[in-house]
Design an enzyme around this catalytic site. Structure first.
Site, PDB file in Angstrom:
ATOM      1  N   ALA A  12      38.547  48.851  28.866  1.00  0.00           N
ATOM      2  CA  ALA A  12      38.146  48.357  30.195  1.00  0.00           C
ATOM      3  C   ALA A  12      36.818  47.629  30.151  1.00  0.00           C
ATOM      4  O   ALA A  12      36.199  47.384  31.185  1.00  0.00           O
ATOM      5  CB  ALA A  12      38.056  49.529  31.174  1.00  0.00           C
ATOM      6  N   ARG A  18      38.008  35.644  34.367  1.00  0.00           N
ATOM      7  CA  ARG A  18      39.036  34.845  35.026  1.00  0.00           C
ATOM      8  C   ARG A  18      39.308  35.289  36.463  1.00  0.00           C
ATOM      9  O   ARG A  18      39.941  34.581  37.227  1.00  0.00           O
ATOM     10  CB  ARG A  18      40.336  34.886  34.183  1.00  0.00           C
ATOM     11  CG  ARG A  18      40.228  34.096  32.897  1.00  0.00           C
ATOM     12  CD  ARG A  18      41.399  34.379  31.952  1.00  0.00           C
ATOM     13  NE  ARG A  18      41.224  35.635  31.225  1.00  0.00           N
ATOM     14  CZ  ARG A  18      42.060  36.071  30.279  1.00  0.00           C
ATOM     15  NH1 ARG A  18      43.137  35.376  29.971  1.00  0.00           N
ATOM     16  NH2 ARG A  18      41.841  37.208  29.654  1.00  0.00           N
ATOM     17  N   LYS A  25      36.720  43.548  37.018  1.00  0.00           N
ATOM     18  CA  LYS A  25      38.176  43.325  37.159  1.00  0.00           C
ATOM     19  C   LYS A  25      38.949  44.615  37.420  1.00  0.00           C
ATOM     20  O   LYS A  25      39.785  44.666  38.320  1.00  0.00           O
ATOM     21  CB  LYS A  25      38.712  42.636  35.906  1.00  0.00           C
ATOM     22  CG  LYS A  25      40.226  42.523  35.897  1.00  0.00           C
ATOM     23  CD  LYS A  25      40.748  41.537  34.886  1.00  0.00           C
ATOM     24  CE  LYS A  25      40.936  42.129  33.521  1.00  0.00           C
ATOM     25  NZ  LYS A  25      41.594  41.169  32.597  1.00  0.00           N
ATOM     26  N   ASP A 108      43.838  46.681  32.519  1.00  0.00           N
ATOM     27  CA  ASP A 108      44.293  45.598  33.413  1.00  0.00           C
ATOM     28  C   ASP A 108      45.811  45.528  33.481  1.00  0.00           C
ATOM     29  O   ASP A 108      46.374  44.524  33.868  1.00  0.00           O
ATOM     30  CB  ASP A 108      43.679  44.249  33.010  1.00  0.00           C
ATOM     31  CG  ASP A 108      44.244  43.665  31.716  1.00  0.00           C
ATOM     32  OD1 ASP A 108      44.991  44.382  31.019  1.00  0.00           O
ATOM     33  OD2 ASP A 108      43.944  42.502  31.413  1.00  0.00           O
ATOM     34  N   GLY A 145      50.147  37.005  23.431  1.00  0.00           N
ATOM     35  CA  GLY A 145      50.323  36.820  21.998  1.00  0.00           C
ATOM     36  C   GLY A 145      51.806  36.936  21.649  1.00  0.00           C
ATOM     37  O   GLY A 145      52.572  37.578  22.360  1.00  0.00           O
ATOM     38  N   ASN A 233      44.818  39.071  34.915  1.00  0.00           N
ATOM     39  CA  ASN A 233      43.648  38.295  34.488  1.00  0.00           C
ATOM     40  C   ASN A 233      43.067  37.476  35.629  1.00  0.00           C
ATOM     41  O   ASN A 233      41.874  37.206  35.651  1.00  0.00           O
ATOM     42  CB  ASN A 233      44.024  37.361  33.341  1.00  0.00           C
ATOM     43  CG  ASN A 233      44.491  38.140  32.113  1.00  0.00           C
ATOM     44  OD1 ASN A 233      43.956  39.207  31.813  1.00  0.00           O
ATOM     45  ND2 ASN A 233      45.481  37.632  31.438  1.00  0.00           N
ATOM     46  N   ARG A 322      42.530  54.974  63.354  1.00  0.00           N
ATOM     47  CA  ARG A 322      41.474  54.960  62.331  1.00  0.00           C
ATOM     48  C   ARG A 322      41.300  56.358  61.737  1.00  0.00           C
ATOM     49  O   ARG A 322      41.856  57.326  62.244  1.00  0.00           O
ATOM     50  CB  ARG A 322      40.199  54.401  62.945  1.00  0.00           C
ATOM     51  CG  ARG A 322      40.353  52.897  63.232  1.00  0.00           C
ATOM     52  CD  ARG A 322      39.216  52.360  64.035  1.00  0.00           C
ATOM     53  NE  ARG A 322      37.936  52.684  63.445  1.00  0.00           N
ATOM     54  CZ  ARG A 322      36.788  52.717  64.133  1.00  0.00           C
ATOM     55  NH1 ARG A 322      36.778  52.440  65.430  1.00  0.00           N
ATOM     56  NH2 ARG A 322      35.667  53.008  63.539  1.00  0.00           N
ATOM     57  N   ASN A 366      47.493  62.942  80.115  1.00  0.00           N
ATOM     58  CA  ASN A 366      47.884  61.545  80.302  1.00  0.00           C
ATOM     59  C   ASN A 366      46.623  60.695  80.356  1.00  0.00           C
ATOM     60  O   ASN A 366      45.728  60.936  81.171  1.00  0.00           O
ATOM     61  CB  ASN A 366      48.676  61.396  81.600  1.00  0.00           C
ATOM     62  CG  ASN A 366      49.194  59.974  81.725  1.00  0.00           C
ATOM     63  OD1 ASN A 366      50.169  59.602  81.101  1.00  0.00           O
ATOM     64  ND2 ASN A 366      48.498  59.166  82.515  1.00  0.00           N
ATOM     65  N   TYR A 376      29.219  56.357  71.731  1.00  0.00           N
ATOM     66  CA  TYR A 376      28.095  55.915  70.892  1.00  0.00           C
ATOM     67  C   TYR A 376      27.060  55.207  71.743  1.00  0.00           C
ATOM     68  O   TYR A 376      27.404  54.324  72.529  1.00  0.00           O
ATOM     69  CB  TYR A 376      28.677  54.955  69.835  1.00  0.00           C
ATOM     70  CG  TYR A 376      27.700  54.436  68.814  1.00  0.00           C
ATOM     71  CD1 TYR A 376      26.869  55.298  68.114  1.00  0.00           C
ATOM     72  CD2 TYR A 376      27.642  53.068  68.521  1.00  0.00           C
ATOM     73  CE1 TYR A 376      26.002  54.812  67.154  1.00  0.00           C
ATOM     74  CE2 TYR A 376      26.773  52.577  67.559  1.00  0.00           C
ATOM     75  CZ  TYR A 376      25.947  53.451  66.880  1.00  0.00           C
ATOM     76  OH  TYR A 376      25.097  52.972  65.932  1.00  0.00           O
TER      77      TYR A 376
HETATM   78  C1  UD1 Z   1      45.681  40.680  25.200  1.00  0.00           C
HETATM   79  C2  UD1 Z   1      46.309  40.581  23.799  1.00  0.00           C
HETATM   80  C3  UD1 Z   1      47.537  39.685  23.862  1.00  0.00           C
HETATM   81  C4  UD1 Z   1      48.513  40.246  24.885  1.00  0.00           C
HETATM   82  C5  UD1 Z   1      47.833  40.409  26.246  1.00  0.00           C
HETATM   83  C6  UD1 Z   1      48.765  41.147  27.206  1.00  0.00           C
HETATM   84  C7  UD1 Z   1      44.582  40.776  22.100  1.00  0.00           C
HETATM   85  C8  UD1 Z   1      43.725  40.051  21.127  1.00  0.00           C
HETATM   86  N1  UD1 Z   1      45.354  40.042  22.855  1.00  0.00           N
HETATM   87  O1  UD1 Z   1      45.192  39.393  25.575  1.00  0.00           O
HETATM   88  O2  UD1 Z   1      48.179  39.620  22.598  1.00  0.00           O
HETATM   89  O3  UD1 Z   1      49.645  39.413  24.988  1.00  0.00           O
HETATM   90  O4  UD1 Z   1      46.635  41.190  26.149  1.00  0.00           O
HETATM   91  O5  UD1 Z   1      48.194  41.335  28.466  1.00  0.00           O
HETATM   92  O6  UD1 Z   1      44.554  41.990  22.124  1.00  0.00           O
HETATM   93  N2  UD1 Z   1      38.609  44.352  26.486  1.00  0.00           N
HETATM   94  C9  UD1 Z   1      37.528  45.124  26.077  1.00  0.00           C
HETATM   95  N3  UD1 Z   1      36.584  44.546  25.269  1.00  0.00           N
HETATM   96  C10 UD1 Z   1      36.676  43.269  24.791  1.00  0.00           C
HETATM   97  C11 UD1 Z   1      37.800  42.505  25.217  1.00  0.00           C
HETATM   98  C12 UD1 Z   1      38.736  43.067  26.042  1.00  0.00           C
HETATM   99  O7  UD1 Z   1      37.400  46.270  26.475  1.00  0.00           O
HETATM  100  O8  UD1 Z   1      35.781  42.864  24.061  1.00  0.00           O
HETATM  101  C13 UD1 Z   1      39.622  44.960  27.386  1.00  0.00           C
HETATM  102  C14 UD1 Z   1      39.722  44.270  28.739  1.00  0.00           C
HETATM  103  O9  UD1 Z   1      38.903  44.914  29.687  1.00  0.00           O
HETATM  104  C15 UD1 Z   1      41.203  44.420  29.074  1.00  0.00           C
HETATM  105  C16 UD1 Z   1      41.886  44.511  27.724  1.00  0.00           C
HETATM  106  O10 UD1 Z   1      40.896  44.817  26.782  1.00  0.00           O
HETATM  107  O11 UD1 Z   1      41.476  45.600  29.803  1.00  0.00           O
HETATM  108  C17 UD1 Z   1      42.611  43.212  27.346  1.00  0.00           C
HETATM  109  O12 UD1 Z   1      41.673  42.163  27.245  1.00  0.00           O
HETATM  110  P1  UD1 Z   1      41.999  40.698  27.734  1.00  0.00           P
HETATM  111  O13 UD1 Z   1      40.814  39.855  27.468  1.00  0.00           O
HETATM  112  O14 UD1 Z   1      42.527  40.733  29.115  1.00  0.00           O
HETATM  113  O15 UD1 Z   1      43.154  40.305  26.691  1.00  0.00           O
HETATM  114  P2  UD1 Z   1      44.214  39.147  26.855  1.00  0.00           P
HETATM  115  O16 UD1 Z   1      43.556  37.843  26.633  1.00  0.00           O
HETATM  116  O17 UD1 Z   1      44.950  39.323  28.105  1.00  0.00           O
HETATM  117 CA    CA Z   2      44.675  40.741  29.917  1.00  0.00          CA
END
Ligand code: UD1
Ligand code: CA
Length: 454
Positions: A12, A18, A25, A108, A145, A233, A322, A366, A376
């Protein structure tokens, strides 16, 4: 096959650029719950031996959420966001000397279901693979990927889009990002990663190649439903995921015996609780913390948050409930009525145009149209108490703190400033005057003024 230990690492720490947001995020929400919490709840349900979340040191908000709400979760920090592989390595201390399976989840990816998580870890154990990848069929996906599979149906490597050739990009089998790894091998795989790629990042996906080069098996399973592994993303992804989540919640409520007249127009929160034979008309909004007992009808355009509605009640159209509102059995709340921190007693009615805040309303009361509690004064809030059987005439102003005793009757238009005793009639009205023929003389005067000015 005996069940191995299951350890979960949730990534995370990413910046989530993005999303273009001040909010991290993974704190963005689906159906009122943060993305991260879906993954944390799932990890909890999976009965994992350990759960570690990898955060960036500046994510204090997330850290405090975890510490207060998920005390069983360990936190590891990734100093610099150098890729998903580096992020898992940041949990080195937590992963040291483990046996069994380490499941790597992304914070995510909130739509993942428990069945799939279990299928992934069981498959790794069954196939004695060093790694099992959760794949998804997503032809032409712009970001995922690609899985390169060899003739033995093993994963040879995963190639990120940025680094892929045209032929590789055309592969429909994609990486969901989630993997199950042999806990005793994972750290050694990670130690071999290098940032030799377009993004200059340590890709987690590269551990596949490392594992294969050392003679290990890398298997994969496919997610049945591509939306389940959808990574969020951008805000567009968030909206798509919200739609999937809403459909799940709608479906679950209908299977439990709730009638939704127009399912796609009803908005649920993750914790909405509706009982059998609740009927929901189009365009009803359930905010967080709503519970509705059986045989309740919720009419269109009602907005409910933190309210408990008991059996046989009818709400709306255009009602606003509420937090801390309780509608007892067989109550009626009609159009343009707002309730806050108010209990409406059994069988009581507030059918039109009212604000009832900080009030205790007894049985069989009623509340006439236009009744307002003045709870208030700009500084403090005060209680209004209406005892059993009180009748409040239309356009009554109740200046709190105030108590209207059992069976009292308040005449229309009254400004109630003093407590009303049991069965009394309370009235405050300025006397009405009448001038005989006054209407005609008024009309004459207005006609003359009109002639002069036109
Ligand atoms: C990644 C995968 C990709 C896959 C996709 C699916 C890699 C290199 N790529 O790409 O193959 O198809 O998810 O959704 O793994 N995060 C960290 N530290 C970092 C970078 C990322 O904790 O330095 C965490 C982010 O918070 C996130 C998760 O890793 O929860 C994925 O990172 P993100 O940058 O969203 O990867 P994608 O580009 O989506
Ligand atoms: Ca991602």
């Amino acid at each position: 096959m005996s069940q191995e230990d299951l350890h979960i690492v949730i990534l995370a720490a990413g910046k989530g650029t993005r999303m273009r947001s001040k909010i991290p995020k993974v704190l963005h929400k689906l159906a009122g719950l943060s993305l991260l919490e879906y993954t944390l709840n799932l990890s909890h349900q999976s009965k994992a031996t350990s759960v570690t979340v990898v955060l960036s040191p500046d994510q204090m908000e997330i850290e405090s959420l975890i510490k207060t709400t998920y005390p069983f979760v360990q936190i590891a920090f990734q100093k610099n966001q150098r890729g998903t592989g580096d992020a898992v390595l940041a949990a080195k201390n937590q992963l040291d000397d483990l046996s069994g399976t380490v499941l790597i989840l992304f914070a995510d990816t909130p739509l993942l279901r428990l069945e799939t998580l279990q299928r992934l870890s069981t498959h790794r154990q069954k196939t004695s693979a060093a790694i099992t990848v959760l794949a998804v069929d997503a032809p032409n996906h712009p970001g995922y990927g690609r899985l390169i599979i060899d003739e033995k149906s093993q994963v040879q490597r995963i190639v990120e889009m940025k680094d892929a050739t045209d032929t590789e990009r055309a592969v429909p089998l994609c990486n969901s990002g989630l993997m199950a790894c042999d806990a005793s091998l994972l750290l050694s795989f990670l130690a071999s990663l290098t940032p030799e790629n377009q993004a200059r990042e340590y890709y987690l996906t590269d551990i596949v190649q490392v594992a294969r080069s050392q003679g290990n098996k890398v298997s994969y399973i496919q997610a049945e439903d591509p939306s389940e592994v959808m990574g969020i993303n951008t805000r567009l992804d968030l909206a798509k995921a919200e739609e999937v989540m809403q459909n799940r919640l709608r479906k679950a409520s209908m299977l439990k015996g709730v009638t939704l007249l127009d399912p796609s127009s009803v908005y649920f929160s993750y914790d909405t609780k509706l009982s059998e034979d609740v009927v929901v008309h189009p365009h009803v909004y359930f905010g967080i913390g709503v519970r509705v007992d059986s045989d309740v009808t919720l009419h269109s355009f009602s907005h409910l948050e933190g309210a408990y509605i008991k059996s046989g009640a009818s709400v709306g159209p255009f009602a606003r409930l509420r937090p801390d509102t309780v509608l007892e059995e067989k109550t009626r709340v009609g159009n343009f009525v707002e309730l806050k921190k108010t209990r409406l007693g059994k069988g009581s009615k507030a059918n039109h145009l009212s604000y009832l805040g900080d009030a205790e309303i007894g049985e069989g009361c009623n509340i006439g149209a236009g009744t307002i509690t003045c709870n208030y004064n700009g500084y403090q809030k005060y209680q209004t108490i209406l005892e059993k059987g009180a009748f409040v005439g239309s356009n009554t102003t109740l200046i709190a703190p105030i108590t209207v005793k059992e069976g009292a009757y308040i005449g229309a238009g009254t400004v109630v400033t003093k407590n009303v005793t049991s069965n009394a009639l309370a009235l405050s009205r300025s006397p009405q005057v009448e001038r005989e023929g006054g209407a005609n003389s008024l009309r004459r005067r207005f006609t003359q003024t009109q002639k002069k000015t036109s």
